[in-house]
Write a protein that holds these residues in place. Structure first.
Motif, PDB file in Angstrom:
ATOM      1  N   TYR A  31       0.871  -1.186   0.000  1.00 46.15           N
ATOM      2  CA  TYR A  31       0.000   0.000   0.000  1.00 46.15           C
ATOM      3  C   TYR A  31       0.906   1.233   0.000  1.00 46.15           C
ATOM      4  CZ  TYR A  31      -2.857   3.598   2.302  1.00 46.15           C
ATOM      5  OH  TYR A  31      -3.492   4.757   2.640  1.00 46.15           O
ATOM      6  N   CYS A  77      -6.153   7.991   0.247  1.00 46.70           N
ATOM      7  CA  CYS A  77      -7.073   6.935   0.712  1.00 46.70           C
ATOM      8  C   CYS A  77      -8.339   7.540   1.299  1.00 46.70           C
ATOM      9  CB  CYS A  77      -6.387   6.072   1.764  1.00 46.70           C
ATOM     10  SG  CYS A  77      -7.469   4.813   2.434  1.00 46.70           S
ATOM     11  N   ASP A 120     -10.566   5.703   2.893  1.00 49.20           N
ATOM     12  CA  ASP A 120     -10.928   4.806   4.000  1.00 49.20           C
ATOM     13  C   ASP A 120     -12.254   4.085   3.753  1.00 49.20           C
ATOM     14  OD1 ASP A 120     -10.286   3.584   6.344  1.00 49.20           O
ATOM     15  OD2 ASP A 120     -11.306   5.069   7.603  1.00 49.20           O
ATOM     16  N   CYS A 121     -12.458   3.677   2.498  1.00 53.24           N
ATOM     17  CA  CYS A 121     -13.706   2.956   2.173  1.00 53.24           C
ATOM     18  C   CYS A 121     -13.672   1.531   2.709  1.00 53.24           C
ATOM     19  CB  CYS A 121     -13.918   2.941   0.668  1.00 53.24           C
ATOM     20  SG  CYS A 121     -12.660   1.963  -0.195  1.00 53.24           S
ATOM     21  N   LYS A 122     -12.502   1.010   3.010  1.00 56.58           N
ATOM     22  CA  LYS A 122     -12.280  -0.341   3.569  1.00 56.58           C
ATOM     23  C   LYS A 122     -12.677  -1.481   2.628  1.00 56.58           C
ATOM     24  CE  LYS A 122     -12.096   0.482   8.508  1.00 56.58           C
ATOM     25  NZ  LYS A 122     -11.985   1.918   8.514  1.00 56.58           N
ATOM     26  N   CYS A 164     -10.741  -2.758   0.457  1.00 54.50           N
ATOM     27  CA  CYS A 164      -9.584  -3.670   0.429  1.00 54.50           C
ATOM     28  C   CYS A 164      -9.649  -4.645   1.610  1.00 54.50           C
ATOM     29  CB  CYS A 164      -8.289  -2.874   0.446  1.00 54.50           C
ATOM     30  SG  CYS A 164      -8.170  -1.704   1.801  1.00 54.50           S
ATOM     31  N   ARG A 205      -3.111  -1.984   4.652  1.00 54.25           N
ATOM     32  CA  ARG A 205      -2.558  -0.650   4.917  1.00 54.25           C
ATOM     33  C   ARG A 205      -1.700  -0.647   6.184  1.00 54.25           C
ATOM     34  NH1 ARG A 205      -7.937   2.701   5.071  1.00 54.25           N
ATOM     35  NH2 ARG A 205      -8.451   0.860   6.302  1.00 54.25           N
ATOM     36  N   CYS A 214      -9.111  -1.839  -4.557  1.00 53.62           N
ATOM     37  CA  CYS A 214      -8.753  -0.423  -4.481  1.00 53.62           C
ATOM     38  C   CYS A 214      -8.728   0.199  -5.875  1.00 53.62           C
ATOM     39  CB  CYS A 214      -7.394  -0.265  -3.797  1.00 53.62           C
ATOM     40  SG  CYS A 214      -6.973   1.446  -3.485  1.00 53.62           S
TER      41      CYS A 214
END
Ligand code: SF4
Ligand code: SF4
Length: 427
Positions: free
Chosen positions: A207, A214, A216-218, A220, A231, A249
């Motif tokens: 990452y 980023c 931070d949508c999570k 991944c 991350r 991503c």
């Protein structure tokens, strides 16, 4: 860059399918198989006897260094792309999820617990059948497939093969119903070994977000089959370098018209795999330092040793030795007799017939029945024969001569130097 990362999932699933087909086919084609009852090691179609130490040694060392080299160069590519445990674990999770969704769609009027029970029941039924198949294929790596099939058809659970079949089926069922990817982080030693083999130039999933893009949508994290957040670190023992997070991503960031934040990279600080800047070909394939050159040389050494050993191998091995318990005997016909012992091992796939003859021993006769000696594939034969020559010819006490062997239908011939002993008074 985005278009490259989006293809990892598809590539991986295709490789999974190929590996599954290879797993099914390898024992039937004798590509790699240890036949325990027969004490044979099958490699690349060759039936190797345990006594063929050189070839077995080179084959095992070659396979071991292949794993080592793939770990040093490409990290856990085996875990993510080829490991049967991972392939079947992911297939089991996918099947369970698919059944749950399918039943929820088909009978929405049922209560959630009822739907859950039916989905579980169906899942266990399919998994039971799959476990029998997997156990059968797995044991075929150690027992001849036809033999195993007969035992299975007769519901044999009394012999060792029957008991191990039942045990492997149970283990496979429990593994893919309950353990799944937890196996990789608890039992499997390969992940820990990778920590020792990898270094700053090994391919890993990394990452990189220097500009803090980023969101931070999570996503991944949600797609990760190992349930980790890449991350946090590229060196987490759970990470199998499967690249699912790269795809995830890439998809999100493409919508925002921004570059992917997760990549395959040559070490934490090295360039990205997708980097298209001009580089020598050997750096592109991972040959990035002296350590890798040495690993490759060792691999090539074992590959050449294996190649030469297989090239020199004879399907039918003939060994001859004199029996010196008695040096000679004088026959009723007055001739001098020496006794010899032969051993023939037919390591090929077709019947062989070995014909014996003698050369460079004047007046000598071969007393041998039968001649030729016939040996069926995979079997051995042993026996004694005598060579006689007339007495009182004034020859030397020890005569050197040659035993000739010719093997049909391979047409292989051999010359074995031998000695004939005669009594001193014969001189
Ligand atoms: S972090 Fe990424 S590469 Fe590692 S296991 Fe999870 S999805 Fe695969
Ligand atoms: S998918 Fe990409 S953007 Fe979303 S949390 Fe993971 S790294 Fe950040």
């Amino acid at each position: 860059m985005v278009s490259v990362s989006l293809s990892w999932h598809k590539l991986r699933k295709r490789i999974h399918l190929l590996c599954f087909l290879a797993f099914l086919a390898l024992p039937f084609l004798n590509v790699v198989r240890f036949d325990i009852p027969k004490e044979r090691f099958y490699f690349a179609g060759y039936q190797l006897w345990i006594s063929e130490f050189a070839i077995v040694f080179f084959a095992l060392m070659f396979l071991m260094f292949l794993v080592v080299a793939s770990s040093v160069f490409y990290g856990r590519v085996f875990c993510g792309y080829m490991c049967p445990q991972m392939i079947f674990s992911e297939a089991s999770v996918a099947l369970e999820t698919w059944l749950r969704k399918r039943i929820a769609k088909s009978v929405p009027q049922w209560s959630p617990p009822a739907r859950q029970r039916v989905a579980r029941g169906l899942f266990y039924a399919v998994l039971s059948a799959a476990s029998v198949l997997l156990a059968f294929i797995f044991i075929c790596y150690f027992v001849e497939p036809h033999d195993l099939w007969h035992r299975l058809a007769s519901l044999d659970i009394h012999t060792a093969a029957g008991i191990s079949g039942a045990a492997v089926t149970l283990v496979a069922f429990l593994d893919f119903a309950l353990v799944r990817q937890r196996f990789c982080t608890t039992v499997c030693p390969y992940g820990y070994l990778q920590g020792l083999l990898g270094d700053l130039n090994t391919l890993l999933v990394h990452y990189r977000d220097e500009t803090h893009e980023c969101i931070d949508c999570k996503k991944c994290v949600r797609v990760c089959p190992m349930g980790i957040d890449i991350r946090q670190s590229p060196f987490q023992i759970e990470c199998i370098h499967c690249a699912e997070c790269i795809d995830a991503c890439g998809e999100i960031m493409a919508r925002l018209k921004k570059p992917n934040l997760i990549h395959y990279a040559w070490g934490e600080k090295g360039e990205l795999l997708s980097d298209t800047s001009p580089r020598p070909w050997y750096r592109r394939v991972g040959l990035r330092d002296g350590k890798r050159v040495v690993v490759l040389m060792v691999l090539l050494f074992y590959a050449s040793g294996l190649f030469v050993a297989l090239g020199m191998r004879r399907a039918v091995l003939v060994q001859i030795a004199p029996v010196r318990a008695t040096l000679y005997r004088i026959g009723g016909d007055g001739r001098v007799y020496n006794q010899f012992r032969y051993r023939i091992a037919n390591r090929g796939g077709q019947p062989g017939a070995v014909t014996f003859a003698i050369q460079q021993l004047p007046g000598a006769a071969l007393v041998m029945t039968p001649n030729p000696v016939r040996v069926r594939p995979g079997e051995s034969a042993a026996g004694d024969f005598e060579i006689s020559r007339p007495p009182g010819r004034g020859e030397e006490l020890v005569s050197h001569f040659t035993i000739l062997t010719n093997t049909a239908p391979a047409g292989e011939s051999d010359q074995v130097p031998m000695t004939f002993l005669a009594p001193a008074e014969d001189k």
